[in-house]
Motif scaffolding. Structure first.
Motif, PDB file in Angstrom:
ATOM      1  N   SER A   1       0.851  -1.195   0.000  1.00  0.00           N
ATOM      2  CA  SER A   1       0.000   0.000   0.000  1.00  0.00           C
ATOM      3  C   SER A   1       0.884   1.241   0.000  1.00  0.00           C
ATOM      4  CB  SER A   1      -0.892   0.007   1.251  1.00  0.00           C
ATOM      5  OG  SER A   1      -0.094   0.234   2.396  1.00  0.00           O
ATOM      6  N   MET A   2       0.325   2.341  -0.440  1.00  0.00           N
ATOM      7  CA  MET A   2       1.060   3.615  -0.423  1.00  0.00           C
ATOM      8  C   MET A   2       1.509   3.948   1.004  1.00  0.00           C
ATOM      9  SD  MET A   2       1.510   5.193  -3.365  1.00  0.00           S
ATOM     10  CE  MET A   2       1.492   6.982  -3.143  1.00  0.00           C
ATOM     11  N   GLU A   3       0.669   3.623   1.974  1.00  0.00           N
ATOM     12  CA  GLU A   3       1.018   3.936   3.366  1.00  0.00           C
ATOM     13  C   GLU A   3       2.239   3.141   3.803  1.00  0.00           C
ATOM     14  OE1 GLU A   3      -2.125   3.290   2.261  1.00  0.00           O
ATOM     15  OE2 GLU A   3      -2.606   5.441   2.285  1.00  0.00           O
ATOM     16  N   GLN A   4       2.250   1.851   3.431  1.00  0.00           N
ATOM     17  CA  GLN A   4       3.413   1.027   3.811  1.00  0.00           C
ATOM     18  C   GLN A   4       4.698   1.623   3.245  1.00  0.00           C
ATOM     19  OE1 GLN A   4       1.595  -2.712   2.261  1.00  0.00           O
ATOM     20  NE2 GLN A   4       2.567  -3.681   4.031  1.00  0.00           N
ATOM     21  N   ILE A   5       4.607   2.080   2.017  1.00  0.00           N
ATOM     22  CA  ILE A   5       5.803   2.616   1.356  1.00  0.00           C
ATOM     23  C   ILE A   5       6.221   3.934   2.005  1.00  0.00           C
ATOM     24  CG2 ILE A   5       6.693   3.496  -0.842  1.00  0.00           C
ATOM     25  CD1 ILE A   5       4.635   1.523  -2.192  1.00  0.00           C
ATOM     26  N   LEU A   6       5.250   4.796   2.238  1.00  0.00           N
ATOM     27  CA  LEU A   6       5.568   6.129   2.760  1.00  0.00           C
ATOM     28  C   LEU A   6       6.065   6.081   4.207  1.00  0.00           C
ATOM     29  CD1 LEU A   6       2.642   8.183   1.202  1.00  0.00           C
ATOM     30  CD2 LEU A   6       5.079   8.609   0.844  1.00  0.00           C
ATOM     31  N   GLU A   7       5.611   5.071   4.929  1.00  0.00           N
ATOM     32  CA  GLU A   7       5.982   5.033   6.341  1.00  0.00           C
ATOM     33  C   GLU A   7       7.149   4.095   6.628  1.00  0.00           C
ATOM     34  OE1 GLU A   7       2.305   4.158   8.289  1.00  0.00           O
ATOM     35  OE2 GLU A   7       1.371   6.003   7.517  1.00  0.00           O
ATOM     36  N   ALA A   8       7.804   3.623   5.585  1.00  0.00           N
ATOM     37  CA  ALA A   8       8.918   2.692   5.782  1.00  0.00           C
ATOM     38  C   ALA A   8      10.111   3.393   6.434  1.00  0.00           C
ATOM     39  CB  ALA A   8       9.329   2.117   4.433  1.00  0.00           C
ATOM     40  N   PRO A   9      10.937   2.647   7.137  1.00  0.00           N
ATOM     41  CA  PRO A   9      12.129   3.253   7.760  1.00  0.00           C
ATOM     42  C   PRO A   9      13.055   3.882   6.717  1.00  0.00           C
ATOM     43  CG  PRO A   9      11.796   0.988   8.531  1.00  0.00           C
ATOM     44  CD  PRO A   9      10.811   1.215   7.420  1.00  0.00           C
ATOM     45  N   MET A  10      13.717   4.945   7.121  1.00  0.00           N
ATOM     46  CA  MET A  10      14.634   5.661   6.221  1.00  0.00           C
ATOM     47  C   MET A  10      15.912   4.851   6.008  1.00  0.00           C
ATOM     48  SD  MET A  10      14.481   8.595   4.647  1.00  0.00           S
ATOM     49  CE  MET A  10      13.634   9.922   5.522  1.00  0.00           C
ATOM     50  N   VAL A  11      16.322   4.745   4.764  1.00  0.00           N
ATOM     51  CA  VAL A  11      17.610   4.114   4.439  1.00  0.00           C
ATOM     52  C   VAL A  11      18.643   5.209   4.171  1.00  0.00           C
ATOM     53  CG1 VAL A  11      18.863   2.651   2.803  1.00  0.00           C
ATOM     54  CG2 VAL A  11      16.557   2.029   3.528  1.00  0.00           C
ATOM     55  N   ALA A  12      18.307   6.092   3.251  1.00  0.00           N
ATOM     56  CA  ALA A  12      19.178   7.237   2.952  1.00  0.00           C
ATOM     57  C   ALA A  12      18.264   8.363   2.494  1.00  0.00           C
ATOM     58  CB  ALA A  12      20.199   6.892   1.868  1.00  0.00           C
ATOM     59  N   TYR A  13      18.183   9.397   3.277  1.00  0.00           N
ATOM     60  CA  TYR A  13      17.253  10.483   3.007  1.00  0.00           C
ATOM     61  C   TYR A  13      17.314  10.948   1.568  1.00  0.00           C
ATOM     62  CZ  TYR A  13      15.176  15.143   3.053  1.00  0.00           C
ATOM     63  OH  TYR A  13      14.423  16.243   2.771  1.00  0.00           O
ATOM     64  N   PRO A  14      16.205  11.016   0.841  1.00  0.00           N
ATOM     65  CA  PRO A  14      14.814  10.778   1.295  1.00  0.00           C
ATOM     66  C   PRO A  14      14.292   9.374   0.976  1.00  0.00           C
ATOM     67  CG  PRO A  14      14.792  11.883  -0.820  1.00  0.00           C
ATOM     68  CD  PRO A  14      16.238  11.609  -0.515  1.00  0.00           C
ATOM     69  N   LEU A  15      15.177   8.412   0.787  1.00  0.00           N
ATOM     70  CA  LEU A  15      14.739   7.069   0.400  1.00  0.00           C
ATOM     71  C   LEU A  15      14.424   6.194   1.608  1.00  0.00           C
ATOM     72  CD1 LEU A  15      17.403   6.276  -2.381  1.00  0.00           C
ATOM     73  CD2 LEU A  15      15.118   7.243  -2.679  1.00  0.00           C
ATOM     74  N   GLY A  16      13.208   5.671   1.641  1.00  0.00           N
ATOM     75  CA  GLY A  16      12.852   4.682   2.639  1.00  0.00           C
ATOM     76  C   GLY A  16      13.131   3.291   2.080  1.00  0.00           C
ATOM     77  N   VAL A  17      12.892   2.291   2.894  1.00  0.00           N
ATOM     78  CA  VAL A  17      13.191   0.906   2.485  1.00  0.00           C
ATOM     79  C   VAL A  17      12.490   0.561   1.174  1.00  0.00           C
ATOM     80  CG1 VAL A  17      12.800  -1.516   3.058  1.00  0.00           C
ATOM     81  CG2 VAL A  17      13.692   0.029   4.788  1.00  0.00           C
ATOM     82  N   PHE A  18      11.224   0.954   1.040  1.00  0.00           N
ATOM     83  CA  PHE A  18      10.477   0.553  -0.159  1.00  0.00           C
ATOM     84  C   PHE A  18      10.729   1.468  -1.369  1.00  0.00           C
ATOM     85  CE2 PHE A  18       7.686  -1.471   3.150  1.00  0.00           C
ATOM     86  CZ  PHE A  18       8.112  -2.765   2.866  1.00  0.00           C
ATOM     87  N   ASP A  19      11.605   2.425  -1.192  1.00  0.00           N
ATOM     88  CA  ASP A  19      12.093   3.180  -2.347  1.00  0.00           C
ATOM     89  C   ASP A  19      13.278   2.480  -2.995  1.00  0.00           C
ATOM     90  OD1 ASP A  19      10.491   5.659  -2.413  1.00  0.00           O
ATOM     91  OD2 ASP A  19      11.297   5.939  -0.399  1.00  0.00           O
ATOM     92  N   CYS A  20      13.723   1.401  -2.371  1.00  0.00           N
ATOM     93  CA  CYS A  20      14.923   0.704  -2.836  1.00  0.00           C
ATOM     94  C   CYS A  20      14.539  -0.625  -3.467  1.00  0.00           C
ATOM     95  CB  CYS A  20      15.874   0.429  -1.677  1.00  0.00           C
ATOM     96  SG  CYS A  20      16.264   1.894  -0.701  1.00  0.00           S
ATOM     97  N   CYS A  21      15.264  -0.999  -4.527  1.00  0.00           N
ATOM     98  CA  CYS A  21      14.983  -2.289  -5.150  1.00  0.00           C
ATOM     99  C   CYS A  21      15.561  -3.396  -4.297  1.00  0.00           C
ATOM    100  CB  CYS A  21      15.555  -2.343  -6.564  1.00  0.00           C
ATOM    101  SG  CYS A  21      17.324  -2.602  -6.661  1.00  0.00           S
ATOM    102  N   GLY A  22      15.137  -4.594  -4.580  1.00  0.00           N
ATOM    103  CA  GLY A  22      15.621  -5.742  -3.830  1.00  0.00           C
ATOM    104  C   GLY A  22      17.031  -6.123  -4.267  1.00  0.00           C
ATOM    105  N   VAL A  23      17.615  -7.029  -3.515  1.00  0.00           N
ATOM    106  CA  VAL A  23      18.919  -7.604  -3.857  1.00  0.00           C
ATOM    107  C   VAL A  23      18.689  -9.094  -4.028  1.00  0.00           C
ATOM    108  CG1 VAL A  23      21.250  -8.071  -3.037  1.00  0.00           C
ATOM    109  CG2 VAL A  23      20.212  -5.848  -2.621  1.00  0.00           C
ATOM    110  N   SER A  24      19.064  -9.621  -5.189  1.00  0.00           N
ATOM    111  CA  SER A  24      18.712 -11.010  -5.441  1.00  0.00           C
ATOM    112  C   SER A  24      19.705 -11.676  -6.377  1.00  0.00           C
ATOM    113  CB  SER A  24      17.296 -11.091  -6.035  1.00  0.00           C
ATOM    114  OG  SER A  24      17.240 -10.342  -7.222  1.00  0.00           O
ATOM    115  N   ASP A  25      19.486 -12.940  -6.600  1.00  0.00           N
ATOM    116  CA  ASP A  25      20.300 -13.749  -7.504  1.00  0.00           C
ATOM    117  C   ASP A  25      19.487 -14.025  -8.761  1.00  0.00           C
ATOM    118  OD1 ASP A  25      22.025 -14.013  -5.251  1.00  0.00           O
ATOM    119  OD2 ASP A  25      20.840 -15.724  -4.558  1.00  0.00           O
TER     120      ASP A  25
END
Lengths: 511, 399
Positions: B194-218
């Motif tokens: 949801s938009m709320e989940q994304i907007l309220e995610a913990p900050m990784v690097a201002y202004p990027l929250g966790v859900f502003d970042c792509c995953g890391v995978s194989d």
């Protein structure tokens, strides 16, 4: 014959201060006797500061304040806590100041009076101009008296012949292998004996032996001394010293206890800088330093000091602060664990990113030392574009000329924040890691780490200045490497408390 | 004057492994998974492949150096195999090598394979790497989110957009990709947010929250290419052809010169102009059906919409909020879920993007299938905004 004395002065105080109440609240259960000291705040070096970086900053301030464009022929670094035992610390400082290759650099150490010792030695060779910078980051153990009394700081003097701000009228030294504290080469911290021994058998007996003959030879009465500098960790002891030589208590210079704390080998110079910032022409200044004996020097402020009464000089675009400004502009930390972490006294799990190997390619560091230490880039003679690092082809896309760049120093230039972030993922010993693209006033651009700023403080367009700092620590090989970082320029900002959070509504800034 | 690569190369088979935290798989397993799919798709024999290009970024914890691992895993018959690496454009570089080889007539059929095994570091995010013996001594100890987050504050300042508004547009980028990724069984993350989940995610690097970042995978992905005249003999129906492959690299301007504004990627703009010209596209907004762009972070995708000339200057955030790049918008972006849901196994990503465009053009994208797409574009941005490589490829059907 030209007069010999102090031609310039400057100081550096780390921005971080911990309130002594916070220290006592954390360790009072161990050492309740420290309660009387649980007031004011002490300065402490952050993880990316050490006596070398502080020494550089003080020397920069000194050179910026110096009223005359004079070049030091020698550089002395005085400290008992220099990072390297066998690698010339003064050489690193000289490189950071981009002093000429012919500058004679040397380290002075071994005693709390090392800095005044260097000054006295310099007075015996008056033709050679000395830049003396002293810094101390006293190693401390939790709940020790030193932890609460000491402060990390640096001060620097430019000494030589010319038109001194304060003329040297005499010096005196006595030595005594008197052990009130010591730190062996193998020890991490000092072993400190009781204060009464230090005071009654040390300070009050050594001071008259050096001071009284000094005043007598100069034909000065103790009552004429306007500023008496008696650097001791517990400022209460200074009154005993003054009494022992009949100097009025009102002449005692501020010990800087409230805002800094005792800065060891640098403290005599630090107090002297504070005195010089407010001294009036004609004032007699008596400065001492204690450590296995006593040094004493007698100075008199000259008319020249009136000319630089306003120390907030802006020179080559860089902003320098007086010690008085710096005393007032600290950031008060109330978190004792952050204080511990800053000096590596807390064994923190920084995560796997902290395992990165920071081995330094020494051949590269040496080949690029003027870029890395002196912060010397290039300026293109064809298009006048400053650039870092200096390169064969000009970075200006409209130019691109080959081998047209001459040296260009960025060390004392201000820059504006073009972009930034506060990175909570990157490893730093003071999260978040703040860095960004910066545009220098006058040209030039760099992607750089920032330091000395709080979370939520930086915005696009902010003005920043350059400071020489520890860039990385190689824990495997016990090596530090240095580079420059951007610090916010806080003009007119006052002391503030930490803990401010970036609000979600904060925009991109005021660019 | 070179006339480019448009319509000179056909893609006759593609494969893509399941992306994700493939704890149980080694690079060999991922590569075989992608390769067997591509081989069956192309309906050729392995021995018909005359040359191969192998894209790997982190050789230190992946396959090791050189192209030898690919030759070994596939037991290739001692044909020329070349390893390529060009940051996040690595997979696209493998395709470019293979495409240029067949276009030049150096060989008839070539393989491009990209693979990355990121999840063996023991921590989240990308592995640490050196920037060079001199650069390490002065450049910031940045992380990818921190380096890309720079775009956020600079973009907001440049266009005088309140950070809250920009954050909503960034959140929409991630929301949209999760909506799409939920329909893709090969995606690492197949969950809607949801938009709320994304907007309220913990900050990784201002202004990027966790859900502003792509995953890391194989993951691994590959393509088999040939010339169109050969493809006509091998394929029963229409096949995909390359319309353009362009690359642009930073030359130090962004990091060292004040002409860069910090809020855009110079290289993408340069590569896009060349790519549209090579493909004969005069109006990309009207002619391109779908895009797979380098959405390593939400702000990157947002800024790229302007750098690719798909949104007007300073208007990308409005276009995004208006749904223009959603699955039902006029130009869907990341219809497969993007890096956001696939993660970013670096050597594989460019080919994974190509794989989705390939499926869409051939009408084989299943639940994600768009209506009659004609041109699809992939874009990689390797490195960081102030020092990078941009790769743009445009694909269509044979003419």
């Amino acid at each position: 014959m030209a007069d010999f004395g102090i031609l310039g002065f400057g100081a550096y105080l780390p921005q971080k201060r911990i309130s002594r109440k916070s220290i006592f609240d954390a360790i009072g259960w161990i050492n309740a006797s420290l309660k009387p000291f649980a007031k004011g705040a002490r300065a402490y070096a952050n993880w990316d500061e050490d006596p070398i970086t502080m020494g550089v900053a003080a020397a920069q301030a000194c050179l910026a304040h110096a009223p005359q464009e004079v070049e030091a022929q020698t550089l002395c670094f005085a400290s008992t806590t220099a990072p390297f035992l066998d690698r010339q610390n003064a050489g690193i400082i000289a490189a950071a100041l981009d002093l000429p290759k012919q500058t004679h650099c040397y380290d002075f150490s071994g005693s709390q009076r090392a800095a005044l010792s260097a000054l006295i030695v310099a007075s015996q060779n008056p033709k050679t101009r000395l830049l003396l910078t002293a810094a101390e980051q006293t190693p401390i153990r939790a709940a020790s008296t030193m932890e609460i009394l000491c402060g990390d700081a640096a001060a620097a003097l430019l000494i030589g012949e010319g038109k001194p701000l304060a003329k040297l009228h005499g010096t005196k030294t006595i030595y005594a292998d008197f052990v009130d504290h010591y730190r062996t080469a193998n020890a991490k911290t000092d072993y400190v004996l009781e204060e009464r021994w230090y005071r009654d058998e040390g300070l009050v007996k050594f001071a008259p032996q050096a001071i009284l003959p000094l005043l007598e030879e100069a034909g000065i009465e103790a009552a004429q001394i306007a500023h008496f500098i008696a650097p001791v960790a517990n400022p209460a002891l200074a009154r005993h010293i003054a009494a022992a030589v009949n100097i009025k208590p009102t002449a005692l210079a501020d010990s800087l206890f409230d805002t800094c704390g005792y800065a060891g080998a640098a403290h005599a110079l630090l107090m002297l800088v504070q005195v010089l910032e407010k001294a009036k022409a004609g004032d007699w200044i008596l400065a001492t330093a204690f450590g296995q004996g006593c040094e004493a020097i007698l100075l008199q402020a000259t008319d020249a000091i009136t000319d630089i009464a306003k120390h907030k000089t802006e020179k080559q675009g860089a902003i320098t602060h007086t010690l008085q400004d710096q005393l007032a502009q600290g950031i008060i930390e109330n978190n004792y664990t952050k204080f511990l972490a800053a000096s590596g006294r807390l064994d923190i799990d920084w995560g796997m990113r902290a395992e990165r190997d920071n081995r330094t390619a020494q051949s590269v560091a040496y080949a690029k030392s003027r870029a890395l230490y002196g912060f010397i880039g290039g300026i293109c003679s064809a298009c006048q574009t400053p650039q870092f690092p200096k390169s064969h082809y000009c970075v200006n896309p409209e130019c691109g000329a080959l081998d047209t760049q001459t040296d260009y120093s960025f060390a004392r230039r201000l820059a504006r924040v073009k972009s930034f972030t506060e990175d909570w993922l990157a490893f730093t010993r003071d999260p978040p890691l703040i860095y960004g693209n910066l545009s220098f006033e006058g040209g030039g651009n760099i992607f750089m780490e920032m330091t000395g700023c709080e979370t939520g403080e930086i915005a696009i367009g902010d003005l920043v200045a350059m400071q020489f700092r520890i860039k990385d620590i190689d824990t495997v090989r016990d090596f530090k490497r240095y580079f420059w970082k951007a610090v916010p320029v806080r003009i007119g900002k006052v002391e503030k408390e930490t803990g401010k959070e970036r609000t979600k509504s904060k925009g991109g800034g005021h660019g | 004057m070179a006339d480019g690569i448009c319509n000179k190369v056909a893609i006759i088979g593609m494969g893509c492994s399941k992306f994700g935290e493939r704890w149980d798989a080694r690079p060999e397993d991922l590569i075989i998974e992608a390769f067997e799919e591509a081989l069956q798709d192309a309906a050729i024999d392995k021995k018909q492949i005359e040359a191969a290009w192998f894209g790997v970024f982190y050789d230190e914890q992946n396959t090791g150096k050189s192209a030898y691992p690919l030759s070994q895993y596939l037991r290739l018959p001692n044909i020329p195999v070349t390893r390529v690496e060009n940051l996040c454009a690595t997979g696209t570089e493998a395709l470019r090598g293979a495409a240029y080889a067949v276009a030049a007539g150096a060989c008839d059929i070539a393989l491009a394979m990209g693979c990355e095994k990121l999840k063996d570091t023991g921590f989240g995010g990308l592995p640490e790497r050196t920037k060079g013996t001199f650069e390490d001594l002065y450049q910031p100890s940045f992380t990818p989110p921190g380096a890309f987050a720079q775009l956020g504050a600079a973009y907001a300042a440049k266009h005088a957009i309140a950070m809250d508004d920009l954050k909503r547009a960034m959140a929409h980028v991630s929301w949209k990709s999760h909506q799409n990724g939920a329909l893709n069984e090969k995606a690492h993350l197949q969950k809607k947010l949801s938009m709320e989940q994304i907007l309220e995610a913990p900050m990784v690097a201002y202004p990027l929250g966790v859900f502003d970042c792509c995953g890391v995978s194989d993951g691994a992905a590959c393509a088999i290419v040939t010339r169109p005249e050969i493809a006509k003999t091998l394929c029963d129906g229409p096949f995909v052809t390359i319309k353009s492959m362009q690359l642009a690299l930073s030359n130090g301007t962004e990091m060292g010169h004040q002409s860069w504004d910090g809020a855009s990627t110079i290289t993408t703009r340069k590569a896009a102009q060349r790519a549209y010209k090579e493909a004969g596209i005069s109006d990309p907004k009207a002619e391109i059906s779908l895009t797979e762009v380098h959405d390593c972070f939400s702000i990157t995708e947002l800024v790229l919409m302007e750098d690719l000339f798909l949104s007007a200057e300073g208007m990308a955030y409005k276009d995004i909020l208006d749904g223009r790049y959603d699955a039902d918008g006029s130009m869907p972006c990341q219809i497969d879920g993007g890096l956001k849901c696939f993660g970013h196994p670096i050597g594989a990503s460019g080919l994974r993007m190509t794989y989705e465009v390939y499926l869409q053009l051939l009408g084989r994208a299943g639940a994600r299938q768009l209506q009659s797409p004609t041109l699809g574009m992939t874009h990689n941005l390797g490195g960081i905004p102030n020092r990078n490589v941009a790769a743009i490829s445009i694909f269509g059907l044979n003419e």
